[in-house]
Design an enzyme around this catalytic site. Structure first.
Site, PDB file in Angstrom:
ATOM      1  N   HIS A   1      40.746  40.892  37.620  1.00 50.61           N
ATOM      2  CA  HIS A   1      41.286  39.596  38.042  1.00 50.61           C
ATOM      3  C   HIS A   1      40.212  38.498  37.958  1.00 50.61           C
ATOM      4  CE1 HIS A   1      44.051  37.126  40.690  1.00 50.61           C
ATOM      5  NE2 HIS A   1      42.903  36.499  40.901  1.00 50.61           N
ATOM      6  N   GLU A   2      39.069  38.735  38.570  1.00 51.20           N
ATOM      7  CA  GLU A   2      38.026  37.693  38.601  1.00 51.20           C
ATOM      8  C   GLU A   2      37.469  37.423  37.201  1.00 51.20           C
ATOM      9  OE1 GLU A   2      37.901  35.886  41.109  1.00 51.20           O
ATOM     10  OE2 GLU A   2      38.777  37.197  42.613  1.00 51.20           O
TER      11      GLU A   2
ATOM     12  N   HIS B   1      39.764  35.161  35.367  1.00 51.24           N
ATOM     13  CA  HIS B   1      39.551  33.742  35.691  1.00 51.24           C
ATOM     14  C   HIS B   1      38.393  33.189  34.870  1.00 51.24           C
ATOM     15  CE1 HIS B   1      42.503  33.224  38.722  1.00 51.24           C
ATOM     16  NE2 HIS B   1      41.900  33.875  39.706  1.00 51.24           N
TER      17      HIS B   1
ATOM     18  N   HIS C   1      46.214  31.880  37.665  1.00 50.83           N
ATOM     19  CA  HIS C   1      47.100  32.854  38.298  1.00 50.83           C
ATOM     20  C   HIS C   1      48.394  32.944  37.508  1.00 50.83           C
ATOM     21  CE1 HIS C   1      44.764  32.571  42.280  1.00 50.83           C
ATOM     22  NE2 HIS C   1      44.421  33.655  41.605  1.00 50.83           N
ATOM     23  N   CYS C   2      48.950  34.155  37.468  1.00 50.72           N
ATOM     24  CA  CYS C   2      50.121  34.429  36.641  1.00 50.72           C
ATOM     25  C   CYS C   2      51.363  34.552  37.533  1.00 50.72           C
ATOM     26  CB  CYS C   2      49.882  35.732  35.878  1.00 50.72           C
ATOM     27  SG  CYS C   2      51.225  36.203  34.796  1.00 50.72           S
TER      28      CYS C   2
ATOM     29  N   CYS D   1      51.528  41.423  37.172  1.00 45.79           N
ATOM     30  CA  CYS D   1      50.297  41.153  36.408  1.00 45.79           C
ATOM     31  C   CYS D   1      49.102  41.126  37.355  1.00 45.79           C
ATOM     32  CB  CYS D   1      50.436  39.811  35.691  1.00 45.79           C
ATOM     33  SG  CYS D   1      48.949  39.312  34.799  1.00 45.79           S
TER      34      CYS D   1
ATOM     35  N   CYS E   1      49.213  41.047  31.969  1.00 45.10           N
ATOM     36  CA  CYS E   1      50.525  41.149  31.309  1.00 45.10           C
ATOM     37  C   CYS E   1      50.423  40.643  29.865  1.00 45.10           C
ATOM     38  CB  CYS E   1      51.568  40.369  32.097  1.00 45.10           C
ATOM     39  SG  CYS E   1      51.392  38.585  31.933  1.00 45.10           S
TER      40      CYS E   1
ATOM     41  N   CYS F   1      49.524  36.951  29.443  1.00 42.16           N
ATOM     42  CA  CYS F   1      48.091  36.681  29.664  1.00 42.16           C
ATOM     43  C   CYS F   1      47.263  37.211  28.483  1.00 42.16           C
ATOM     44  CB  CYS F   1      47.612  37.317  30.969  1.00 42.16           C
ATOM     45  SG  CYS F   1      48.201  36.448  32.436  1.00 42.16           S
TER      46      CYS F   1
END
Ligand code: ZN
Ligand code: ZN
Length: 211
Positions: free
Chosen positions: A166-167, A170, A176-177, A182, A202, A205
């Protein structure tokens, strides 16, 4: 005495809007800084996850101790995540495009509202414990496994991997999705959101990153 839940508050944060992507390719190298106390086995597992989801090269850098200047003790002993990522970025070794710090210590930030004031209630948000912090896009991020605690080792590792993916997402330019499955979904201060998400990004993304 502050309410107990504050201490265990969970949060993933993105500080700036993600309007444009960083240049990102298979030659991209992510440098990993293991801070003291991070196990070699976890570093190995996280490295595998990063290479498998993003196809980038991972370089494990020398172990460091967290910068003393980032230490704060308002509610409990913590390290300021924004200070850590700034220091990491200033000390980027050559041949590394992004830098990811991994720590077992608790990390925090001050959470602001849209006007730049400390979010209310101030006692809650002036030093807010988080799982990870990354600018979007950015070059540097920090992830802590302090708030992922569970007796289930597999679950702990699964959560840790998701926060790392996640990080880094970014940093690579992903906002954010809206897709709740996701890994780039907004954790909205809850570990359950993370548990419900898939381990990777996902298709939408992936397309944005041209993976
Ligand atoms: Zn986020
Ligand atoms: Zn997505």
């Amino acid at each position: 005495m502050k309410p107990h839940f504050v201490y265990f508050a969970l949060f993933l944060i993105v500080l700036l809007g993600c309007s444009k992507s960083n240049t990102f390719s298979k030659e991209t190298t992510v440098g990993v800084v293991p801070y003291k106390g991070m196990s070699a086995q976890k570093i190995d597992e996280l490295t595998k996850a990063i290479t498998s989801y993003y196809g980038v090269t991972v370089k494990i850098l020398r172990q460091k101790t967290l910068p003393k200047s980032a230490f704060i003790n308002i509610k409990s002993p913590r390290y300021r995540a924004d200070s850590i990522i700034a220091i990491q970025e200033r000390n980027m070794p050559e041949g590394v495009d992004y830098i990811l710090g991994l720590t077992t210590k608790d990390v925090s930030v001050t959470k602001h509202d849209g006007n730049g004031n400390i979010k209310h209630p101030e006692w809650r948000y002036n030093d807010f414990g988080i799982m990870g912090l990354a600018y979007c896009p950015g070059k540097s991020c920090i992830v802590s496994d302090f708030r992922l605690k569970t007796n289930d080792k597999d679950l702990h590792l699964a959560r840790f991997k998701k926060v790392v993916i996640h990080e880094l997402g970014h940093n690579f330019g992903l906002p954010h999705c809206p897709n709740k499955k996701c890994v780039m979904t907004d954790a909205v201060e809850s570990i359950k959101t993370i548990d419900n998400a898939d381990p990777g990004v996902c298709n939408a993304c992936r397309k944005k990153l041209r993976l």
